[in-house]
Design a protein around this motif. Structure first.
Motif, PDB file in Angstrom:
ATOM      1  N   HIS A   1      -8.694  -6.809   2.968  1.00  0.00           N
ATOM      2  CA  HIS A   1      -7.749  -6.747   3.841  1.00  0.00           C
ATOM      3  C   HIS A   1      -7.308  -5.784   4.435  1.00  0.00           C
ATOM      4  O   HIS A   1      -6.058  -5.451   4.942  1.00  0.00           O
ATOM      5  CB  HIS A   1      -6.743  -7.281   3.171  1.00  0.00           C
ATOM      6  CG  HIS A   1      -6.961  -8.824   3.170  1.00  0.00           C
ATOM      7  ND1 HIS A   1      -7.039  -9.565   2.741  1.00  0.00           N
ATOM      8  CD2 HIS A   1      -7.225  -8.790   1.161  1.00  0.00           C
ATOM      9  CE1 HIS A   1      -7.387 -10.786   2.110  1.00  0.00           C
ATOM     10  NE2 HIS A   1      -7.654  -9.884   1.468  1.00  0.00           N
ATOM     11  N   LEU A   2      -8.125  -4.230   4.687  1.00  0.00           N
ATOM     12  CA  LEU A   2      -7.777  -3.369   4.904  1.00  0.00           C
ATOM     13  C   LEU A   2      -7.020  -3.251   5.881  1.00  0.00           C
ATOM     14  O   LEU A   2      -7.178  -3.944   7.316  1.00  0.00           O
ATOM     15  CB  LEU A   2      -9.320  -2.387   4.998  1.00  0.00           C
ATOM     16  CG  LEU A   2      -9.954  -1.541   3.733  1.00  0.00           C
ATOM     17  CD1 LEU A   2     -11.402  -1.220   4.671  1.00  0.00           C
ATOM     18  CD2 LEU A   2      -9.302  -1.153   3.087  1.00  0.00           C
ATOM     19  N   PRO A   3      -5.932  -2.071   6.236  1.00  0.00           N
ATOM     20  CA  PRO A   3      -5.544  -1.885   4.966  1.00  0.00           C
ATOM     21  C   PRO A   3      -3.612  -2.342   4.557  1.00  0.00           C
ATOM     22  O   PRO A   3      -3.323  -1.448   4.168  1.00  0.00           O
ATOM     23  CB  PRO A   3      -4.989  -0.521   6.452  1.00  0.00           C
ATOM     24  CG  PRO A   3      -4.545  -1.380   7.500  1.00  0.00           C
ATOM     25  CD  PRO A   3      -4.947  -2.333   7.701  1.00  0.00           C
TER      26      PRO A   3
ATOM     27  N   TRP B   1      -7.325  -5.349  -1.486  1.00  0.00           N
ATOM     28  CA  TRP B   1      -7.779  -4.235  -0.272  1.00  0.00           C
ATOM     29  C   TRP B   1      -8.793  -4.609   0.400  1.00  0.00           C
ATOM     30  O   TRP B   1      -8.806  -5.056   1.434  1.00  0.00           O
ATOM     31  CB  TRP B   1      -7.217  -2.956  -1.357  1.00  0.00           C
ATOM     32  CG  TRP B   1      -6.702  -1.920  -0.104  1.00  0.00           C
ATOM     33  CD1 TRP B   1      -6.271  -2.386   0.864  1.00  0.00           C
ATOM     34  CD2 TRP B   1      -7.654  -1.099   0.108  1.00  0.00           C
ATOM     35  NE1 TRP B   1      -6.101  -1.270   1.661  1.00  0.00           N
ATOM     36  CE2 TRP B   1      -7.256   0.035   1.246  1.00  0.00           C
ATOM     37  CE3 TRP B   1      -8.552  -0.143  -0.708  1.00  0.00           C
ATOM     38  CZ2 TRP B   1      -7.072   0.888   1.116  1.00  0.00           C
ATOM     39  CZ3 TRP B   1      -8.628   1.114  -0.542  1.00  0.00           C
ATOM     40  CH2 TRP B   1      -8.259   1.891   0.354  1.00  0.00           C
ATOM     41  N   GLU B   2     -10.305  -4.478  -0.134  1.00  0.00           N
ATOM     42  CA  GLU B   2     -11.410  -4.737   1.259  1.00  0.00           C
ATOM     43  C   GLU B   2     -10.921  -4.709   1.921  1.00  0.00           C
ATOM     44  O   GLU B   2     -11.989  -5.288   2.791  1.00  0.00           O
ATOM     45  CB  GLU B   2     -12.657  -3.712  -0.359  1.00  0.00           C
ATOM     46  CG  GLU B   2     -12.255  -2.408  -1.238  1.00  0.00           C
ATOM     47  CD  GLU B   2     -11.888  -2.444  -1.862  1.00  0.00           C
ATOM     48  OE1 GLU B   2     -12.347  -1.292  -2.414  1.00  0.00           O
ATOM     49  OE2 GLU B   2     -11.030  -3.163  -2.678  1.00  0.00           O
TER      50      GLU B   2
ATOM     51  N   SER C   1     -15.051  -2.531  -5.475  1.00  0.00           N
ATOM     52  CA  SER C   1     -13.770  -2.786  -5.542  1.00  0.00           C
ATOM     53  C   SER C   1     -12.742  -1.425  -6.504  1.00  0.00           C
ATOM     54  O   SER C   1     -13.045  -0.941  -7.510  1.00  0.00           O
ATOM     55  CB  SER C   1     -12.234  -3.578  -5.504  1.00  0.00           C
ATOM     56  OG  SER C   1     -11.190  -3.371  -5.356  1.00  0.00           O
TER      57      SER C   1
ATOM     58  N   LEU D   1       1.190  -0.980  -0.164  1.00  0.00           N
ATOM     59  CA  LEU D   1      -0.024  -0.434  -0.020  1.00  0.00           C
ATOM     60  C   LEU D   1       1.163   1.302  -0.165  1.00  0.00           C
ATOM     61  O   LEU D   1       0.626   2.120  -0.857  1.00  0.00           O
ATOM     62  CB  LEU D   1      -0.609  -0.088   1.456  1.00  0.00           C
ATOM     63  CG  LEU D   1      -2.176   1.312   1.429  1.00  0.00           C
ATOM     64  CD1 LEU D   1      -2.658   1.145  -0.094  1.00  0.00           C
ATOM     65  CD2 LEU D   1      -2.874   0.820   2.250  1.00  0.00           C
TER      66      LEU D   1
END
Length: 260
Positions: free
Chosen positions: A197-199, A194-195, A81, A4
């Protein structure tokens, strides 16, 4: 988290370094060649998005590109996403602008690049402004540019991503008024990046499928009245089929294949 961070640095650096030269080139070098300018900008953005997807560890399978007509179309797809946009942009065959929320028009650098690749900004709270955006989209289609819209209106954060939020019927007015085909698009696996497993950013395998074009004038009268609902049912069926295939191929809940 490192993924990220790298994506943020990569994207931020790109916008910071490129926006000034972008505006100068548009005014001085490409002023008399708007289509070539748009094609150049699309290649740059696609290259940037390819790099971002590579950094994130995203692999892509593309299905059904042969279904895309050799004319401007309205792409309509599911939306779960932020990575849907990247995957869409690196797989479309020609000039294409996405319909984005109005708030992004206020982001320096990003807004300039979005305009350069034919994106439109939609104010969902202002009906008059929304209609103006639709008219602008119709003009772009008539000038040879495809438009991509997410008719759910927002990201679908539900558990069952084969059940879409109700499609907004007005979102397909561009195709209806411009007389262009509607290409249904089903994207599977992007929330696993991503969504979910934020962040954190996770490697994932994404499938994007382009369905057979829908010609609104050829639909039966009842379906023509509710073309949004019809397109939604087509995409939901595509998603269900893809989920079944992924299970058969051994893809786990993270979007990656399980080891034998």
């Amino acid at each position: 988290m490192a993924g990220l961070f790298l994506i943020g640095v990569f994207l931020g650096g790109f916008l910071l370094i490129s926006t000034g030269p972008l505006l100068i080139a548009e005014k001085l070098v490409w002023k008399e060649k708007p289509k070539r300018w748009q094609e150049y900008c699309l290649k740059v953005v696609q290259g940037e998005f390819h790099c971002l997807l590579r950094v994130a560890g995203v692999t892509i399978t593309v299905k059904g590109q042969e279904h895309i007509p050799e004319e401007p179309v309205l792409y309509v797809g599911n939306h779960s996403s932020y990575f849907d946009i990247l995957v869409g942009y690196v797989t479309v065959p020609g000039l294409t602008g996405f319909v984005a929320k109005k708030e992004l028009e206020r982001v320096p650098g990003l807004a300039q690049w979005m305009r350069s690749v034919n994106c439109l900004f939609l104010d969902r709270e202002d009906i008059r402004a929304g209609l103006a955006t639709i008219r602008h989209g119709i003009e772009k289609v008539k000038n040879g540019v495809s438009i991509w819209i997410f008719p759910e209106g927002t990201r679908n954060m539900g558990e069952d991503l084969t059940r879409l939020l109700p499609f907004k019927e007005g979102s397909l007015k561009i195709a209806e008024k411009a007389g262009c085909p509607v290409v249904p698009v089903a994207i599977t696996g992007t929330p696993d990046v991503w969504e979910k497993h934020l962040p954190w950013i996770h490697s994932s395998h994404v499938t994007i499928e382009y369905g057979e074009p829908i010609y609104i004038k050829k639909l039966p009268p009842q379906e023509r009245k509710h073309v949004g609902a019809y397109a939604q049912s087509v995409i939901e069926e595509m998603l269900r089929k893809e989920q079944k295939e992924r299970r058969n191929e051994g893809y786990g809940p993270t979007g990656m294949q399980k080891r034998a």
